[in-house]
Design a protein around this motif. Structure first.
Motif, PDB file in Angstrom:
ATOM      1  N   VAL A 114       0.842  -1.201   0.000  1.00 26.95           N
ATOM      2  CA  VAL A 114       0.000   0.000   0.000  1.00 26.95           C
ATOM      3  C   VAL A 114       0.879   1.253   0.000  1.00 26.95           C
ATOM      4  O   VAL A 114       1.859   1.331   0.734  1.00 26.95           O
ATOM      5  N   VAL A 115       0.514   2.209  -0.824  1.00 28.73           N
ATOM      6  CA  VAL A 115       1.180   3.518  -0.829  1.00 28.73           C
ATOM      7  C   VAL A 115       0.104   4.559  -0.555  1.00 28.73           C
ATOM      8  O   VAL A 115      -0.933   4.578  -1.222  1.00 28.73           O
ATOM      9  N   ARG A 116       0.342   5.371   0.454  1.00 27.95           N
ATOM     10  CA  ARG A 116      -0.608   6.437   0.781  1.00 27.95           C
ATOM     11  C   ARG A 116      -0.101   7.753   0.195  1.00 27.95           C
ATOM     12  O   ARG A 116       1.079   8.073   0.340  1.00 27.95           O
ATOM     13  N   VAL A 117      -1.012   8.491  -0.400  1.00 28.91           N
ATOM     14  CA  VAL A 117      -0.614   9.738  -1.078  1.00 28.91           C
ATOM     15  C   VAL A 117      -1.540  10.875  -0.684  1.00 28.91           C
ATOM     16  O   VAL A 117      -2.753  10.691  -0.580  1.00 28.91           O
ATOM     17  N   MET A 118      -0.970  12.038  -0.468  1.00 24.69           N
ATOM     18  CA  MET A 118      -1.773  13.262  -0.339  1.00 24.69           C
ATOM     19  C   MET A 118      -1.443  14.148  -1.540  1.00 24.69           C
ATOM     20  O   MET A 118      -0.395  14.792  -1.584  1.00 24.69           O
ATOM     21  N   PRO A 119      -2.331  14.143  -2.542  1.00 26.21           N
ATOM     22  CA  PRO A 119      -2.122  15.032  -3.688  1.00 26.21           C
ATOM     23  C   PRO A 119      -2.799  16.375  -3.420  1.00 26.21           C
ATOM     24  O   PRO A 119      -3.304  16.594  -2.324  1.00 26.21           O
ATOM     25  N   ASN A 120      -2.779  17.273  -4.372  1.00 31.32           N
ATOM     26  CA  ASN A 120      -3.600  18.487  -4.236  1.00 31.32           C
ATOM     27  C   ASN A 120      -4.217  18.857  -5.578  1.00 31.32           C
ATOM     28  O   ASN A 120      -3.856  18.284  -6.617  1.00 31.32           O
ATOM     29  N   THR A 121      -5.160  19.788  -5.554  1.00 32.12           N
ATOM     30  CA  THR A 121      -5.943  20.031  -6.776  1.00 32.12           C
ATOM     31  C   THR A 121      -5.134  20.584  -7.956  1.00 32.12           C
ATOM     32  O   THR A 121      -5.563  20.378  -9.085  1.00 32.12           O
ATOM     33  N   PRO A 122      -3.999  21.266  -7.766  1.00 36.06           N
ATOM     34  CA  PRO A 122      -3.250  21.669  -8.960  1.00 36.06           C
ATOM     35  C   PRO A 122      -2.795  20.495  -9.830  1.00 36.06           C
ATOM     36  O   PRO A 122      -2.303  20.712 -10.949  1.00 36.06           O
ATOM     37  N   CYS A 123      -2.986  19.254  -9.370  1.00 40.60           N
ATOM     38  CA  CYS A 123      -2.798  18.093 -10.266  1.00 40.60           C
ATOM     39  C   CYS A 123      -3.648  18.279 -11.518  1.00 40.60           C
ATOM     40  O   CYS A 123      -3.304  17.791 -12.600  1.00 40.60           O
ATOM     41  N   VAL A 166       1.372  17.528   6.205  1.00 35.91           N
ATOM     42  CA  VAL A 166       1.332  17.641   4.741  1.00 35.91           C
ATOM     43  C   VAL A 166      -0.056  18.107   4.288  1.00 35.91           C
ATOM     44  O   VAL A 166      -0.189  18.999   3.433  1.00 35.91           O
ATOM     45  N   THR A 167      -1.080  17.530   4.878  1.00 35.46           N
ATOM     46  CA  THR A 167      -2.458  17.917   4.541  1.00 35.46           C
ATOM     47  C   THR A 167      -2.651  19.403   4.821  1.00 35.46           C
ATOM     48  O   THR A 167      -3.251  20.126   4.018  1.00 35.46           O
ATOM     49  N   ALA A 168      -2.132  19.856   5.963  1.00 35.30           N
ATOM     50  CA  ALA A 168      -2.301  21.259   6.357  1.00 35.30           C
ATOM     51  C   ALA A 168      -1.555  22.203   5.415  1.00 35.30           C
ATOM     52  O   ALA A 168      -2.014  23.311   5.157  1.00 35.30           O
ATOM     53  N   VAL A 169      -0.396  21.760   4.885  1.00 37.32           N
ATOM     54  CA  VAL A 169       0.408  22.663   4.058  1.00 37.32           C
ATOM     55  C   VAL A 169       0.016  22.563   2.572  1.00 37.32           C
ATOM     56  O   VAL A 169      -0.461  23.540   1.987  1.00 37.32           O
ATOM     57  N   SER A 170       0.195  21.381   1.975  1.00 30.50           N
ATOM     58  CA  SER A 170      -0.025  21.310   0.518  1.00 30.50           C
ATOM     59  C   SER A 170      -1.405  20.767   0.136  1.00 30.50           C
ATOM     60  O   SER A 170      -1.939  21.136  -0.912  1.00 30.50           O
ATOM     61  N   GLY A 171      -1.978  19.888   0.966  1.00 26.43           N
ATOM     62  CA  GLY A 171      -3.307  19.338   0.631  1.00 26.43           C
ATOM     63  C   GLY A 171      -4.358  20.436   0.602  1.00 26.43           C
ATOM     64  O   GLY A 171      -5.076  20.631  -0.380  1.00 26.43           O
ATOM     65  N   SER A 172      -4.432  21.187   1.705  1.00 24.08           N
ATOM     66  CA  SER A 172      -5.399  22.289   1.802  1.00 24.08           C
ATOM     67  C   SER A 172      -4.825  23.589   1.255  1.00 24.08           C
ATOM     68  O   SER A 172      -5.562  24.558   1.056  1.00 24.08           O
ATOM     69  N   GLY A 173      -3.510  23.625   1.054  1.00 23.73           N
ATOM     70  CA  GLY A 173      -2.798  24.855   0.718  1.00 23.73           C
ATOM     71  C   GLY A 173      -3.366  25.678  -0.439  1.00 23.73           C
ATOM     72  O   GLY A 173      -3.424  26.909  -0.338  1.00 23.73           O
ATOM     73  N   PRO A 174      -3.783  25.033  -1.545  1.00 21.87           N
ATOM     74  CA  PRO A 174      -4.295  25.864  -2.644  1.00 21.87           C
ATOM     75  C   PRO A 174      -5.410  26.806  -2.189  1.00 21.87           C
ATOM     76  O   PRO A 174      -5.474  27.956  -2.647  1.00 21.87           O
TER      77      PRO A 174
END
Ligand SMILES: NC(=O)c1ccc[n+]([C@@H]2O[C@H](COP(=O)([O-])OP(=O)(O)OC[C@H]3O[C@@H](n4cnc5c(N)ncnc54)[C@H](OP(=O)(O)O)[C@@H]3O)[C@@H](O)[C@H]2O)c1
Length: 265
Positions: A114-123, A166-174
């Motif tokens: 399993v690999v867990r990832v936190m992407p963000n919407t600029p994907c 990570v969620t606080a910085v880049s996940g929600s960051g946008p």
């Protein structure tokens, strides 16, 4: 990597961003498949990207080397139930916020990679920031890196607990940058600029500043100092921001996001 069969469970916004990235990067659309509970969504994705669709999770799993869990966190439980035991050497990538790797292996079996990832919407525009965590073998980590790198930058953490930060910085960051943009646009209008012009000035300023930040090799602090002449206009603005407790507000905001992430987990 180009031979991997990649299956998406859930064909929503984030899945579409990753599918768009993979196909644009040259991954054969015939080797990308998706399943979703909405037939309309499947039709739209098939038409747009030429990818395969699967009517159910089991069929998709059988045809995939990499399975990407792209449903909402509250939909993960039923999806894992449907997946059941996985045959073969598959890689399971989860982008579901707050869902731990232990939760997933608890449902699918300890041997599952399993690999867990936190992407963000600029994907969505190929400029995502995806942070990955896994204790699986390198081959699985490399597969996940390949999938996420098609939609932007990647970084790895070796402590899963860091996913809250990570969620606080880049996940929600946008959203933080969008709020600042909204506020600057409105302030520009109240200073007399037409709405269109104010929006253009803010958007292009954000883009230019982001490129300087990521391409100049200089720190944010140094770049800020270089625009700020003593006694000038920028200094007047920054002093007002410091007087308004902006640094404290930002620290509090990110702490609140990390706290909420821990609560949701
Ligand atoms: N958006 C972000 O900024 C962001 C950032 C980081 C991580 N994430 C994570 O990315 C994941 C996906 O988010 P999203 O915004 O793309 O969500 P989304 O647009 O709601 O996409 C999820 C899709 O999966 C479908 N679905 C639900 N249950 C299913 C099932 N059993 N089998 C197959 N498909 C199913 C949903 O259908 P219905 O709509 O009919 O339920 C929907 O089309 C979430 O877990 C989220 O935490 C999102």
């Amino acid at each position: 990597m180009r031979n991997l069969n990649i299956g998406f469970i859930g064909g929503g916004n984030m899945a579409e961003a990753l599918i768009a990235g993979l196909t644009a990067a040259g991954h054969a659309s015939g080797q990308v498949r998706v399943t979703d509970i909405s037939q309309g969504r499947l039709d739209a994705l098939q038409q747009q990207y030429g990818i395969g669709v699967s009517p159910d999770v089991a069929g998709l799993a059988a045809a995939s080397d990499v399975l990407l869990l792209a449903v909402k966190p509250q939909q993960i439980g039923p999806v894992l139930q449907e997946l059941g035991a996985l045959a073969g050497d598959k890689t399971v990538i989860s982008i579901a916020a707050g869902i731990s790797t232990a939760y997933i292996t608890g449902k699918l079996g300890d041997g599952v990679a399993v690999v867990r990832v936190m992407p963000n919407t600029p994907c969505l525009v190929g400029e995502g920031m995806s942070v990955l965590y896994s204790s699986a073998e390198p081959v699985h980590r490399e597969r996940a890196e390949y999938v996420l790198a098609a939609s932007g930058q990647t970084a790895w953490v070796d402590d899963e607990q860091l996913m809250h930060a990570v969620t606080a910085v880049s996940g929600s960051g946008p959203a933080y940058f969008f709020l600042l943009a909204e506020l600057m646009q409105a302030a520009g209008q109240s200073l007399g600029l037409p709405r269109d012009l104010s929006e253009k000035l803010v958007g292009q300023t954000a883009l230019g500043a982001a490129r300087m930040l990521t391409e100049s090799g200089k720190s944010a602090e140094l770049l800020r100092q270089q625009v700020t002449s003593p006694g000038g206009t920028t200094q007047a603005a920054l002093e007002a921001m410091f007087e308004g407790q902006l640094p404290e507000t930002v620290r509090n905001a990110l702490s609140a996001a990390a706290k909420r992430s821990r609560e949701l987990a």
